[in-house]
Design a protein around this motif. Sequence first.
Motif, short mmCIF file in Angstrom:
data_model
loop_
_atom_site.label_atom_id
_atom_site.label_comp_id
_atom_site.label_asym_id
_atom_site.label_seq_id
_atom_site.Cartn_x
_atom_site.Cartn_y
_atom_site.Cartn_z
N THR A 204 4.92 -2.86 -11.17
CA THR A 204 4.94 -3.64 -9.94
C THR A 204 6.22 -4.46 -9.81
O THR A 204 6.90 -4.41 -8.77
N ALA A 205 6.56 -5.22 -10.83
CA ALA A 205 7.74 -6.08 -10.77
C ALA A 205 9.01 -5.26 -10.56
O ALA A 205 9.89 -5.64 -9.77
N GLU A 206 9.10 -4.12 -11.25
CA GLU A 206 10.29 -3.28 -11.15
C GLU A 206 10.43 -2.70 -9.73
O GLU A 206 11.53 -2.68 -9.17
N ALA A 207 9.31 -2.24 -9.16
CA ALA A 207 9.36 -1.66 -7.82
C ALA A 207 9.73 -2.71 -6.78
O ALA A 207 10.56 -2.45 -5.89
N LEU A 208 9.15 -3.90 -6.89
CA LEU A 208 9.47 -4.96 -5.93
C LEU A 208 10.92 -5.41 -6.06
O LEU A 208 11.59 -5.69 -5.06
N ALA A 209 11.42 -5.47 -7.30
CA ALA A 209 12.83 -5.85 -7.50
C ALA A 209 13.75 -4.80 -6.90
O ALA A 209 14.77 -5.14 -6.27
N LEU A 210 13.42 -3.55 -7.08
CA LEU A 210 14.22 -2.46 -6.52
C LEU A 210 14.24 -2.54 -5.00
O LEU A 210 15.29 -2.37 -4.36
N PHE A 227 3.69 -7.84 -0.10
CA PHE A 227 2.60 -8.66 -0.63
C PHE A 227 1.98 -7.94 -1.82
O PHE A 227 2.40 -6.84 -2.18
N LEU A 228 1.02 -8.58 -2.45
CA LEU A 228 0.41 -8.07 -3.66
C LEU A 228 -1.02 -7.60 -3.37
O LEU A 228 -1.73 -8.24 -2.59
N THR A 229 -1.43 -6.49 -3.97
CA THR A 229 -2.82 -6.04 -3.85
C THR A 229 -3.49 -6.16 -5.22
O THR A 229 -2.89 -5.87 -6.25
N VAL A 230 -4.76 -6.58 -5.22
CA VAL A 230 -5.46 -6.80 -6.49
C VAL A 230 -6.96 -6.61 -6.31
O VAL A 230 -7.53 -6.97 -5.27
N ASN A 231 -7.60 -6.01 -7.30
CA ASN A 231 -9.06 -5.87 -7.33
C ASN A 231 -9.68 -7.22 -7.70
O ASN A 231 -9.25 -7.85 -8.67
N VAL A 232 -10.72 -7.63 -6.95
CA VAL A 232 -11.26 -8.97 -7.13
C VAL A 232 -12.78 -8.96 -7.09
O VAL A 232 -13.39 -8.28 -6.25
N VAL A 233 -13.39 -9.73 -8.00
CA VAL A 233 -14.82 -10.04 -7.97
C VAL A 233 -14.96 -11.53 -8.24
O VAL A 233 -14.48 -12.02 -9.28
N VAL A 234 -15.58 -12.26 -7.34
CA VAL A 234 -15.76 -13.70 -7.52
C VAL A 234 -17.24 -14.03 -7.35
O VAL A 234 -17.90 -13.54 -6.42
N ALA A 235 -17.76 -14.84 -8.27
CA ALA A 235 -19.17 -15.25 -8.22
C ALA A 235 -19.28 -16.67 -8.74
O ALA A 235 -18.30 -17.25 -9.26
N ILE A 302 -5.00 -15.74 -8.89
CA ILE A 302 -4.33 -15.22 -7.69
C ILE A 302 -3.05 -16.01 -7.41
O ILE A 302 -2.00 -15.43 -7.08
N ARG A 303 -3.12 -17.34 -7.55
CA ARG A 303 -1.91 -18.15 -7.36
C ARG A 303 -0.84 -17.76 -8.38
O ARG A 303 0.36 -17.66 -8.05
N GLU A 308 4.19 -15.04 -9.81
CA GLU A 308 4.86 -14.08 -10.70
C GLU A 308 5.63 -13.04 -9.90
O GLU A 308 6.76 -12.67 -10.27
N PHE A 309 5.05 -12.55 -8.81
CA PHE A 309 5.69 -11.47 -8.06
C PHE A 309 6.40 -11.96 -6.80
O PHE A 309 6.90 -11.15 -6.02
N GLY A 310 6.43 -13.28 -6.59
CA GLY A 310 7.22 -13.84 -5.51
C GLY A 310 6.72 -13.48 -4.12
O GLY A 310 7.52 -13.18 -3.23
N VAL A 311 5.40 -13.53 -3.91
CA VAL A 311 4.83 -13.19 -2.61
C VAL A 311 4.04 -14.38 -2.07
O VAL A 311 3.56 -15.22 -2.82
#
Length: 347
Positions: A204-210, A227-235, A302-303, A308-311
């Motif tokens: 991810t970091a390499e692709a975004l930097a490129l 932006f960043l995509t991520v799998n999430v489960v919150v309870a 998430i923050r 980390e990825f600057g989004v």
Amino acid sequence: MLLSVLDLVPVRGDQSTGDALAATLALARVADELGYERYWLAEHHNMPAVAATNPPLLISMVAGATARIRVGSGGVMLPNHAPLVVAEQFALLEAAFPGRIDLGIGRAPGTDPVTSYALRHGAGGVTDDAVNQFPSYVDNVISMMSPGGVGLQVNGRVHALNATPAAISQPVVWLLGSSDYSAQLAAARGLPYVFAHHFSGNGTAEALALYRRGFQPSEHLDSPRTFLTVNVVVAATQEEADRLAEPQLQAMVAVRTGGTLRPQRLIEEAESDPIPDAHLPLVMAMRQRWVIGTPGSAAAKIRALAEEFGVDEVMVHPVAGGFAGSPVDRSPAREETLRLLAAELDI
């Protein structure tokens, strides 16, 4: 921070396709009411647990059932389709829901090789031609949706070609990818770009930097946008979040190891037939990339990922499963994931 939603329209073992669609519409309404930025529908084929086979149809349904949220594809796998058909579909969607439509475009098949052949080449097409022509297909789709259309040269004459007769606006076009290829193409074309962190998690970091390093400003965009995509489960508790994540973890292990694909198991079914010990390292690797936890811990992660990825936008893929006896036309735990995150991150 902006929050958005990715939806594959999961089909539990107790649901019909119609039930799963009803659950998606209910989830989209929740996202719309809570203030999520956009709601994207994926394209996958021939999978028992995924009803997201046709993004334009799903976008039409979701946009019609919501009021303000942007709705788009995450994404249309362009080599599966004629560029003109995609341009026509999304030009119509933009005309119906102006200012609310995103066209996310990918290059992957979104399915197994046999289904890919049926999609792309059942009428006698050339196996690799659509993939090789991906950059020109992207250009064609964008041009066809513009008010001016394109000029298509046939037999020495130029013919005007428009996706729709009276366009006054265009969908926002995004390039999606899980490798460097789409990052470089998006940078060269000056388009927004999203790396499939929720699926790949590697590079991810390499692709975004490129992408950021090579970005060329265009009529579409002045500076890099991602932006960043991520799998999430919150309870409410970590224990409950872990239980809710189990069916999707099992499904992804099956995908990665060549196991049997089936409708998404109910939580009780998943717990009665746990993942074999041999696959636990794979599970642990996936869990490290996912966000599974309480509202406080999930929001903190998430923050941290956004920093980390600057989004400044994160697209969550709510993957919580369902208990036996859940309403078949709803996904209560997925809806609760969105509510808890929205409250904790104050969107």
